[in-house]
Design an enzyme around this catalytic site. Structure first.
Site, PDB file in Angstrom:
ATOM      1  N   ARG A 110      34.050  26.257 -78.847  1.00 61.15           N
ATOM      2  CA  ARG A 110      35.124  27.012 -78.181  1.00 61.15           C
ATOM      3  C   ARG A 110      36.469  26.315 -78.366  1.00 61.15           C
ATOM      4  O   ARG A 110      37.498  26.959 -78.535  1.00 61.15           O
ATOM      5  CB  ARG A 110      34.796  27.180 -76.692  1.00 61.15           C
ATOM      6  CG  ARG A 110      33.695  28.232 -76.461  1.00 61.15           C
ATOM      7  CD  ARG A 110      33.015  28.073 -75.125  1.00 61.15           C
ATOM      8  NE  ARG A 110      33.902  28.259 -74.005  1.00 61.15           N
ATOM      9  CZ  ARG A 110      33.712  27.705 -72.802  1.00 61.15           C
ATOM     10  NH1 ARG A 110      32.650  26.938 -72.583  1.00 61.15           N
ATOM     11  NH2 ARG A 110      34.555  27.930 -71.843  1.00 61.15           N
ATOM     12  N   LYS A 141      43.255  28.086 -66.424  1.00 64.86           N
ATOM     13  CA  LYS A 141      43.829  29.432 -66.337  1.00 64.86           C
ATOM     14  C   LYS A 141      43.202  30.237 -65.202  1.00 64.86           C
ATOM     15  O   LYS A 141      43.903  30.841 -64.397  1.00 64.86           O
ATOM     16  CB  LYS A 141      43.620  30.208 -67.651  1.00 64.86           C
ATOM     17  CG  LYS A 141      44.221  29.565 -68.875  1.00 64.86           C
ATOM     18  CD  LYS A 141      44.049  30.440 -70.113  1.00 64.86           C
ATOM     19  CE  LYS A 141      42.622  30.714 -70.510  1.00 64.86           C
ATOM     20  NZ  LYS A 141      41.873  29.532 -70.986  1.00 64.86           N
ATOM     21  N   ARG A 184      43.670  36.345 -77.388  1.00 65.78           N
ATOM     22  CA  ARG A 184      43.061  35.123 -77.928  1.00 65.78           C
ATOM     23  C   ARG A 184      43.414  34.934 -79.398  1.00 65.78           C
ATOM     24  O   ARG A 184      43.034  33.943 -79.981  1.00 65.78           O
ATOM     25  CB  ARG A 184      41.562  35.253 -77.885  1.00 65.78           C
ATOM     26  CG  ARG A 184      40.677  34.720 -76.791  1.00 65.78           C
ATOM     27  CD  ARG A 184      40.852  33.437 -76.198  1.00 65.78           C
ATOM     28  NE  ARG A 184      39.591  32.840 -75.818  1.00 65.78           N
ATOM     29  CZ  ARG A 184      39.049  32.906 -74.593  1.00 65.78           C
ATOM     30  NH1 ARG A 184      39.665  33.531 -73.624  1.00 65.78           N
ATOM     31  NH2 ARG A 184      37.916  32.312 -74.343  1.00 65.78           N
ATOM     32  N   ARG A 191      28.116  27.859 -66.109  1.00 66.52           N
ATOM     33  CA  ARG A 191      28.177  28.946 -67.074  1.00 66.52           C
ATOM     34  C   ARG A 191      27.327  28.620 -68.289  1.00 66.52           C
ATOM     35  O   ARG A 191      27.269  27.474 -68.723  1.00 66.52           O
ATOM     36  CB  ARG A 191      29.624  29.144 -67.516  1.00 66.52           C
ATOM     37  CG  ARG A 191      30.356  30.176 -66.710  1.00 66.52           C
ATOM     38  CD  ARG A 191      31.812  30.202 -67.030  1.00 66.52           C
ATOM     39  NE  ARG A 191      32.109  30.313 -68.453  1.00 66.52           N
ATOM     40  CZ  ARG A 191      33.325  30.502 -68.928  1.00 66.52           C
ATOM     41  NH1 ARG A 191      34.358  30.578 -68.087  1.00 66.52           N
ATOM     42  NH2 ARG A 191      33.548  30.580 -70.208  1.00 66.52           N
ATOM     43  N   ARG A 215      32.297  21.833 -64.837  1.00 70.54           N
ATOM     44  CA  ARG A 215      32.661  23.062 -64.124  1.00 70.54           C
ATOM     45  C   ARG A 215      31.442  23.756 -63.515  1.00 70.54           C
ATOM     46  O   ARG A 215      30.411  23.920 -64.162  1.00 70.54           O
ATOM     47  CB  ARG A 215      33.360  24.016 -65.095  1.00 70.54           C
ATOM     48  CG  ARG A 215      33.736  25.341 -64.471  1.00 70.54           C
ATOM     49  CD  ARG A 215      34.800  26.036 -65.236  1.00 70.54           C
ATOM     50  NE  ARG A 215      34.350  26.514 -66.536  1.00 70.54           N
ATOM     51  CZ  ARG A 215      35.156  27.099 -67.409  1.00 70.54           C
ATOM     52  NH1 ARG A 215      36.434  27.245 -67.129  1.00 70.54           N
ATOM     53  NH2 ARG A 215      34.696  27.517 -68.561  1.00 70.54           N
TER      54      ARG A 215
HETATM   55  P1  AMP Z   1      36.459  32.501 -71.159  1.00 67.00           P
HETATM   56  O1  AMP Z   1      35.813  32.800 -69.864  1.00 67.00           O
HETATM   57  O2  AMP Z   1      37.861  33.005 -71.256  1.00 67.00           O
HETATM   58  O3  AMP Z   1      36.342  31.046 -71.548  1.00 67.00           O
HETATM   59  O4  AMP Z   1      35.639  33.313 -72.263  1.00 67.00           O
HETATM   60  C1  AMP Z   1      34.264  33.110 -72.474  1.00 67.00           C
HETATM   61  C2  AMP Z   1      33.846  33.696 -73.808  1.00 67.00           C
HETATM   62  O5  AMP Z   1      34.097  35.106 -73.813  1.00 67.00           O
HETATM   63  C3  AMP Z   1      34.620  33.172 -75.017  1.00 67.00           C
HETATM   64  O6  AMP Z   1      34.078  31.961 -75.534  1.00 67.00           O
HETATM   65  C4  AMP Z   1      34.475  34.333 -76.003  1.00 67.00           C
HETATM   66  O7  AMP Z   1      33.182  34.356 -76.572  1.00 67.00           O
HETATM   67  C5  AMP Z   1      34.593  35.529 -75.081  1.00 67.00           C
HETATM   68  N1  AMP Z   1      35.999  35.975 -74.892  1.00 67.00           N
HETATM   69  C6  AMP Z   1      36.739  35.895 -73.762  1.00 67.00           C
HETATM   70  N2  AMP Z   1      37.960  36.415 -73.939  1.00 67.00           N
HETATM   71  C7  AMP Z   1      37.990  36.830 -75.229  1.00 67.00           C
HETATM   72  C8  AMP Z   1      38.983  37.445 -76.037  1.00 67.00           C
HETATM   73  N3  AMP Z   1      40.209  37.742 -75.547  1.00 67.00           N
HETATM   74  N4  AMP Z   1      38.668  37.727 -77.321  1.00 67.00           N
HETATM   75  C9  AMP Z   1      37.450  37.450 -77.829  1.00 67.00           C
HETATM   76  N5  AMP Z   1      36.474  36.860 -77.136  1.00 67.00           N
HETATM   77  C10 AMP Z   1      36.733  36.551 -75.834  1.00 67.00           C
END
Ligand code: AMP
Length: 213
Positions: free
Chosen positions: A171, A13, A88, A160, A127
């Site tokens: 996740r 994404k 999410r 990360r 990554r």
């Molecule tokens: P991402 O970079 O989208 O993989 O997000 C990294 C982490 O941020 C996730 O594992 C969640 O802990 C948190 N996170 C990101 N987007 C959301 C969301 N829309 N709702 C809740 N937690 C989020």
């Protein structure tokens, strides 16, 4: 262009959103990036979000919605945006719908980035982000030349904090339980488009562009 990119962690994404930004100019609104920024700046919200992020759990809807509301109200988002990683879960999708309804700016489409679960693990463990350019690379898949270019320019290939195997597993479970129901939610509203998101990034981008037509 007001779109949502939907897909599991590692489905590409963020990478494809960056390409859309370059081509169309609409800003990428990534809830994960906004949260990581808040954590790095040690804001009150960042401190509250950190434990859930480290564990690979979802941060509370309240915190995430506060960030998204603020981000979407900035001038550069008035003519469109690419939502990446938000919503999410169903509650976030409903909150988004209400938010955009009030602004008279409904979502144009939701693109599901479809990737085989077996591929996701390799994408996530490999990554890396170039500290110099912000470019997302992968030690398993990116050409060596690109990886070297980052370090040659004085950058570091950063991993990360939540891209370790335990957190990744969590996740992916959280995605299956809480985020996947959004596929049917948006299909039912006639908004869903599915893009096969495995293979070369440029080819996936072409599929994405076709899906957005
Ligand atoms: P991402 O970079 O989208 O993989 O997000 C990294 C982490 O941020 C996730 O594992 C969640 O802990 C948190 N996170 C990101 N987007 C959301 C969301 N829309 N709702 C809740 N937690 C989020």
């Amino acid at each position: 262009m007001r779109i949502v990119l939907l897909g599991a962690p590692g489905s590409g994404k963020g990478t494809q959103a960056q390409r859309l930004v370059k081509k169309h100019g609409a800003p990428q609104v990534s809830s994960g990036d906004l949260l990581r920024e808040a954590v790095a700046r040690k804001t009150e919200l960042g401190l509250q979000a950190k434990a859930a992020m480290d564990a690979g759990e979802l941060v509370s809807d309240e915190l995430v919605l506060a960030l998204i509301r603020e981000r979407l109200s900035r001038p550069d988002a008035l003519n469109g945006f690419i939502l990446d990683g938000f919503p999410r879960n169903i509650a976030q999708a409903q909150a988004l719908e209400e938010m955009l309804q009030k602004l008279g700016q409904p979502i144009d489409g939701v693109v599901l980035m479809n990737v085989d679960p077996g591929v996701l693990l390799k994408r996530l463990t490999g990554r890396r982000t170039c500290s110099k350019t912000g470019q997302v690379l992968n030690i398993h898949f990116s050409p060596q030349e690109q990886l070297d270019a980052c370090t040659r320019a004085g950058g570091e290939l950063l991993q990360r904090a939540d891209d370790n195997e335990d957190t990744i597993r969590n996740r992916l479970e959280v995605y299956a339980e809480q985020t996947k129901p959004l596929i049917e939610h948006y299909r039912g509203r006639g908004l869903l488009r599915v893009v096969e998101a495995e293979g070369e990034m440029g080819v996936v981008f072409e599929r994405l562009e076709r899906a957005l037509l």
